[in-house]
Each structure stands twice: as structure tokens, then as C-alpha cells.
Design a protein around this motif. Structure first.
Motif, mmCIF file in Angstrom:
data_model
loop_
_atom_site.group_PDB
_atom_site.id
_atom_site.type_symbol
_atom_site.label_atom_id
_atom_site.label_comp_id
_atom_site.label_asym_id
_atom_site.label_seq_id
_atom_site.Cartn_x
_atom_site.Cartn_y
_atom_site.Cartn_z
ATOM 1 N N ASP A 225 0.834 -1.205 0.000
ATOM 2 C CA ASP A 225 0.000 0.000 0.000
ATOM 3 C C ASP A 225 0.868 1.255 0.000
ATOM 4 N N THR A 228 2.089 1.819 -3.498
ATOM 5 C CA THR A 228 1.017 2.270 -4.380
ATOM 6 C C THR A 228 0.644 3.719 -4.094
ATOM 7 N N THR A 231 2.945 5.989 -5.798
ATOM 8 C CA THR A 231 2.648 6.192 -7.221
ATOM 9 C C THR A 231 1.478 7.153 -7.404
ATOM 10 N N LYS A 263 -4.890 2.729 -9.550
ATOM 11 C CA LYS A 263 -4.148 2.122 -8.447
ATOM 12 C C LYS A 263 -5.119 1.668 -7.365
ATOM 13 N N VAL A 265 -5.582 0.776 -3.258
ATOM 14 C CA VAL A 265 -5.069 0.923 -1.895
ATOM 15 C C VAL A 265 -6.155 0.482 -0.926
#
Length: 463
Positions: A225, A228, A231, A263, A265
Motif C-alpha cells: 500500500d 502504491t 505512485t 491504483k 489501496v
């Protein structure tokens, strides 16, 4: 509670917005570069003119008379000391502070003045708490140093009785935070810039966002997480002035740095672009783990190192029921019997104790004296030792009690107290002070010593 709902704005002509503080940094940068260029053009200092005797860099060489046996034509006895033909240069006055240091000093002066002059001070303590929660350090250098005060005024102070989500968004996107936690260096590996420059992610902001600012360490997230989130936050940077944004040193989303694609999370998918990051912050601000983390920190800071679980639960419920309304959470803290029933075992952190001394002794909030004292005691303003901030529990501050003795002595010597020292000492201690403390004040050898005893008594050091 009137202090919490009153308008709060710390502003003056001497305080610069963060973007303007960035220009102060650029101004000093340019001045330093120009000075270096002048030094390179001028070269080393020219040799002194003929007939002028240079000052020796070290001890003078031994004279011929002292270097060996004296001959028949040489004068007898000790040689005369050589005297320089030039008088010593007069001491130079210190250089005036540059634009960055002037900015920092103005911010410290305003911050300390507000603390000392606040009628009650609870709201200022909330500012300190949240500023420490989202801590940055001037020791990072660069633009963070001149922006530190503006960061607190822009990203923290307006929201201490507002929505936590608004504070989270303001702090995370502020240029001082983006530079402090290196998000301006973070580039999506698959972005345009990443493919061209062969550079990648920096996870600092993502990690502290989850671990410190919202969910709490070792809670519901994983290392995957963190990566991510890093990003998602690519492209969140600071404008430099040579991009489409006409104003440098403000937040800017740069799509060339952003990692493309959706993405996921904590099981939720976020879209590509700046909107995905904003949606993530909104969800983190309302997460139950965030409510528990913040409730625990508030209870430890204001009440006890081991606060009652019932108090933490009340603060959690207030946070969740109000969707992160910090005014509702502060009211729950003030209204909770557990907050008042606890024994006064909390050691006041240095900034709180120093502010108490200034208010009690009617000392003017001179920024240099206060910042030096806080540095000695280990809590200089806007210089947190790590993104975790200064500690909220007692143990780390116990070692600094010896330094408080020196600080109290200096403050008493500088003070012109509003009451005679012994009378002021009893006033500071109040009716709940212990018989032992009051007896120590009574037995003091001088009025100043009586006041020192009161300032360093457990009743003054703790709350």
C-alpha cells in the motif's frame, strides 16, 4: 469554549506567504551565486604594495642575532620585537540578516507573541499539537527553512477547529511538506519523465502519510500500500516558475511525473491523475483507523501517557460521528470527566513550560531568547528531529530538567515581575500546591530563590 470558536488569524505585514518566502530563498541563492562569481573574477587577494609590511600568519621567524652565536660586529643583548607597519583592523559589525533569516525571525516573533498573549492558550496548544503531528524541519534547508512559519499559518492554524480532511489535504499538498518529505523528487517509473530519466519513486511522503498522519503505524496497511500510495502522489510537486503555472513555489500537479493507470489501496481503486490522490486523502481522513490513531495521540498529549480507554473511545466516536470535525473532537476532550480526573502527571513540554514562565513573569516574547531556550531544552520551533515530531509522552523530556534550571535562572534575572517575587511564587503555585513546596518557598534565602523554587516545582512543571 469561546476561545475555540473565535476567529483566529496570525498575520502582519512582516509575514510572507509561502510562495513569497520561496522567492526570499531564491533571492539569497542569487546573491550567493553572484558573490561566488565576483570572487572567481577577482581572484586571490593582491599582494600588498612595496614598502608595506605584511602581518605574519604565524610566529615571526627567528632574527639573525638569535639564530646563532653573536659575532664581534653584532649588537649584544635581546633583539627588539618587530612592530607591524599597519595597525590592526577594527572589528567588523555583523552582517545584516539576509531575506531568508529575516523571514524566519519574523515568523518566530509572531508565533511566540501569539502564544504568550493568548487569553487562555488552549487553541494555541492545539496549533502546536497539529503542527507537530504534521511536523516539518527547517534543518532540511532549501525552501523549507523560510516556508516553515507560513506552512503552519496556511496548512495548520486555519483548520484546528475545522475538518481534519481539510488540514490533511492542506498539509500534504503544501510545498514545504512536499520538499521536506522529498515528493518533489518522486517520479513515476512509467511516466514520461521516468521513462526518459530512468528515475523512480520516493516513498517518504507516502509512508508518513499512512504511518504518522492518518492510519497509524502497524495498522491496516501493508508495504504494498505504501508503494502504491507513492505512485498516486507522483506529480504532486512545487512549481519552479518555468512551467505553465506563472507563480513559483506553489503546489503544482505535473502529469509528466505522474505514474499512469489506476491504483488500488486498501482494496479500493483510485483513478489516474490528481483526482485520484485527492480521493485517497478524503478516504484516509475518514477511516476508523485514523480516528483511533488521532484519538490516542490527543489523549496522550493532553491527559496521560496511559490514558483511560474510555476517553480514547469518546474521542473516536466524536471524530467518526462528525466526519472528522476537530471542533467536535476538542469539545469531547474538554467535556470528558476522564480529562479532568487524571492526576497531574504530564510533564509540560519545553514550549508549554517556557510560555508559562513568560506569562507569569510578564516577560516580553523576545524570539531569540525563546528559541535559544527551546534549543537548549530540546524543542526548538519548526525543527522536529524526524517526521514523527517531538514526543508526546513524559520519558524523553525527563533528561532535560537540568536545563530547565538554567533557563529558569536566566528568565528570573531578566524579569520585571508584576508582583513581589515571594507573592508571585505563591500565586503561581495556587491553593492546591503541596505543603512541602510551600515550605520550600517560605525557607528560600532570597526572594529570587523563592521564585525559582516555584518555577521548578512539580506543580509548575506538570499538568
Amino acid at each position: 469554549m469561546a476561545e475555540l470558536i473565535a476567529p483566529d488569524r496570525l498575520d502582519s505585514p512582516d509575514l510572507r506567504a509561502s510562495w513569497d518566502a520561496g522567492f526570499a530563498f531564491r533571492e539569497v541563492q542569487q546573491q550567493n551565486q553572484q558573490a561566488q562569481q565576483r570572487a572567481q573574477v577577482q581572484g586571490p587577494p593582491a599582494p600588498q604594495q612595496a614598502g608595506a609590511q605584511a602581518m605574519p600568519a604565524g610566529p615571526p621567524p627567528a632574527s639573525p642575532q638569535a639564530s646563532g652565536p653573536q659575532g664581534p660586529n653584532q649588537p649584544q643583548g635581546p633583539t627588539q620585537p618587530q612592530v607591524s607597519a599597519q595597525p590592526p583592523a577594527p572589528p567588523q559589525p555583523p552582517a545584516p540578516p539576509n531575506a531568508v533569516e529575516t523571514t524566519v525571525r519574523s515568523e518566530l516573533a509572531a508565533r511566540f507573541a501569539r502564544a504568550v498573549e493568548a487569553p487562555i492558550g488552549f487553541r494555541e496548544r492545539l496549533v502546536w499539537f497539529w503542527s507537530n503531528h504534521f511536523g516539518i524541519s527547517m534543518d532540511k534547508g532549501g525552501t523549507v527553512r523560510p516556508m516553515a512559519g507560513a506552512y503552519e499559518r496556511e496548512a495548520i492554524r486555519p483548520f484546528v477547529t475545522g475538518r481534519f480532511g481539510d488540514m490533511l489535504r492542506a498539509a500534504t499538498r503544501h510545498p514545504a511538506m512536499l520538499v521536506y518529505l522529498d515528493n518533489t523528487r518522486s517520479i513515476g517509473p512509467g511516466s514520461q519523465a521516468g521513462l526518459r530519466q530512468q528515475r523512480g519513486l520516493n516513498e517518504n511522503l507516502a509512508r508518513e502519510l499512512l504511518e504518522l498522519h492518518t492510519l497509524g503505524v502497524r495498522s491496516v496497511y501493508s508495504q504494498a500500500d505504501v508503494t502504491t500510495v507513492a505512485t498516486i502522489l507522483t506529480g504532486w510537486t512545487m512549481a519552479q516558475g518555468n512551467e505553465p503555472d506563472p507563480v513559483a513555489f506553489r503546489f503544482r500537479f505535473d502529469p509528466r511525473l505522474h505514474e499512469p493507470g489506476e491504483k488500488k489501496v486498501l482494496g479500493k481503486t483510485y483513478r489516474e491523475g490528481e483526482e485520484g490522490g485527492l480521493a485517497l486523502l478524503n478516504d484516509l481522513a475518514r477511516h476508523p483507523a485514523t480516528a483511533k490513531h488521532l484519538a490516542t495521540k490527543l489523549a496522550i498529549h493532553f491527559v496521560a501517557d496511559n490514558p483511560p480507554p474510555s476517553l480514547i473511545a469518546k474521542l473516536e466516536r466524536a471524530f467518526m460521528a462528525s466526519s472528522g470535525d476537530l471542533l467536535a473532537v476538542s469539545r469531547a476532550l474538554v467535556d470528558a470527566p476522564e480529562a479532568w480526573d487524571a492526576a497531574p502527571t504530564k510533564l509540560k513540554p519545553p514550549v508549554e513550560w517556557l510560555t508559562h514562565i513568560h506569562r507569569a513573569l510578564a516577560l516580553p516574547p523576545e524570539w531569540g531568547r525563546m528559541q535559544r531556550a527551546l534549543t537548549v531544552m530540546g524543542q526548538p520551533t519548526w525543527r522536529v528531529p524526524s517526521p514523527k515530531g517531538y514526543p508526546d509522552d513524559n520519558a524523553p523530556w525527563m533528561d532535560g530538567l537540568v536545563q530547565r534550571l538554567d533557563v529558569a535562572n536566566l528568565m528570573v534575572r531578566a524579569a520585571r515581575p508584576p508582583l513581589p517575587p515571594v507573592e508571585l511564587a505563591y500565586h503561581l503555585l495556587g491553593p492546591t500546591s503541596s505543603p512541602e513546596t510551600r515550605e520550600a518557598v517560605r525557607r528560600a534565602e532570597t526572594p529570587q530563590q523563592a521564585l525559582m523554587i516555584a518555577l521548578l516545582a512539580p506543580e509548575t512543571l506538570r499538568r
